[in-house]
Motif scaffolding. Sequence first.
Motif, mmCIF file in Angstrom:
data_model
loop_
_atom_site.group_PDB
_atom_site.id
_atom_site.type_symbol
_atom_site.label_atom_id
_atom_site.label_comp_id
_atom_site.label_asym_id
_atom_site.label_seq_id
_atom_site.Cartn_x
_atom_site.Cartn_y
_atom_site.Cartn_z
ATOM 1 N N THR A 112 8.253 68.120 -13.136
ATOM 2 C CA THR A 112 8.111 69.456 -12.781
ATOM 3 C C THR A 112 6.674 69.468 -11.894
ATOM 4 O O THR A 112 5.784 68.752 -12.213
ATOM 5 C CB THR A 112 7.797 70.508 -14.023
ATOM 6 N N SER A 114 3.977 72.694 -11.290
ATOM 7 C CA SER A 114 3.697 73.849 -11.440
ATOM 8 C C SER A 114 2.530 74.417 -10.503
ATOM 9 O O SER A 114 1.706 73.441 -10.099
ATOM 10 C CB SER A 114 3.361 74.204 -12.964
ATOM 11 N N GLU A 124 11.225 85.913 -4.524
ATOM 12 C CA GLU A 124 12.475 85.121 -4.967
ATOM 13 C C GLU A 124 13.651 85.375 -3.605
ATOM 14 O O GLU A 124 13.631 86.152 -2.991
ATOM 15 C CB GLU A 124 13.477 85.700 -5.960
ATOM 16 N N ASP A 155 15.218 73.671 -9.962
ATOM 17 C CA ASP A 155 14.444 74.882 -10.181
ATOM 18 C C ASP A 155 13.454 75.350 -9.206
ATOM 19 O O ASP A 155 12.634 74.177 -9.092
ATOM 20 C CB ASP A 155 14.062 75.015 -11.477
ATOM 21 N N TRP A 157 10.175 78.235 -7.926
ATOM 22 C CA TRP A 157 9.514 79.444 -7.943
ATOM 23 C C TRP A 157 10.603 80.573 -7.026
ATOM 24 O O TRP A 157 10.926 81.907 -7.791
ATOM 25 C CB TRP A 157 8.177 79.590 -7.267
ATOM 26 N N ASP A 161 12.421 80.598 -11.044
ATOM 27 C CA ASP A 161 11.597 80.086 -12.123
ATOM 28 C C ASP A 161 10.176 79.782 -11.838
ATOM 29 O O ASP A 161 9.701 80.212 -10.948
ATOM 30 C CB ASP A 161 12.362 78.423 -12.031
ATOM 31 N N ARG A 162 9.432 79.597 -12.786
ATOM 32 C CA ARG A 162 8.119 79.586 -12.733
ATOM 33 C C ARG A 162 7.315 78.079 -12.496
ATOM 34 O O ARG A 162 6.098 78.096 -12.692
ATOM 35 C CB ARG A 162 7.352 80.471 -13.919
ATOM 36 N N ARG A 165 11.140 72.354 -10.479
ATOM 37 C CA ARG A 165 11.595 71.172 -11.447
ATOM 38 C C ARG A 165 12.522 70.208 -10.301
ATOM 39 O O ARG A 165 13.565 70.760 -9.929
ATOM 40 C CB ARG A 165 12.679 71.676 -12.592
#
Length: 173
Positions: A112, A114, A124, A155, A157, A161-162, A165
Amino acid sequence: MQDRKYAFSWDLIGNLDIGRPNLGPTTRLEVYRLMQYAFRDVIERHCGTVKTDTIFYESGYLAGQEFYRKFFTGIKEFGTFISAVQTTLREMGIGIVRVEKADLEKKSFVITVSEDLDCSGLPELDYEVCVYDEGFLAALLDSFTGERFVVKEIDCWCTGDRTCRFTAEIVGG
């Protein structure tokens, strides 16, 4: 291709101490994203979405290879390598890297990122946008292991998702 002007070299990054004595090596993230998404828009208009994604993946791959050579060459142990990647990417403000799953025997990973440089905070869009990152991560793993990986964002943002991934699988594994 001998008539190329911009074959990658760290020399193209220049000496920021000399070139930016007052502003230094940082800028606002909006400026980086403005450049990236302007490039993406223009390339997509000329080449289409699929080719644009290919160009971004290959660009990320080239950047990952060069990044590996500059910062991680000589590291032999996987944990040390990942720790160095995490530290360097965090210190440079690129993102916060975590390995969620690692199967060293099968050479299969879930990674991941972040606070991703490219997408965190974007609206989105119902599709992943971190194609450059896929290439970048693939090149880091390829360079460390000497084997070829396929990295795919699962996945993002931009898909709600935040954290971004990625799966990383060895080719033919």
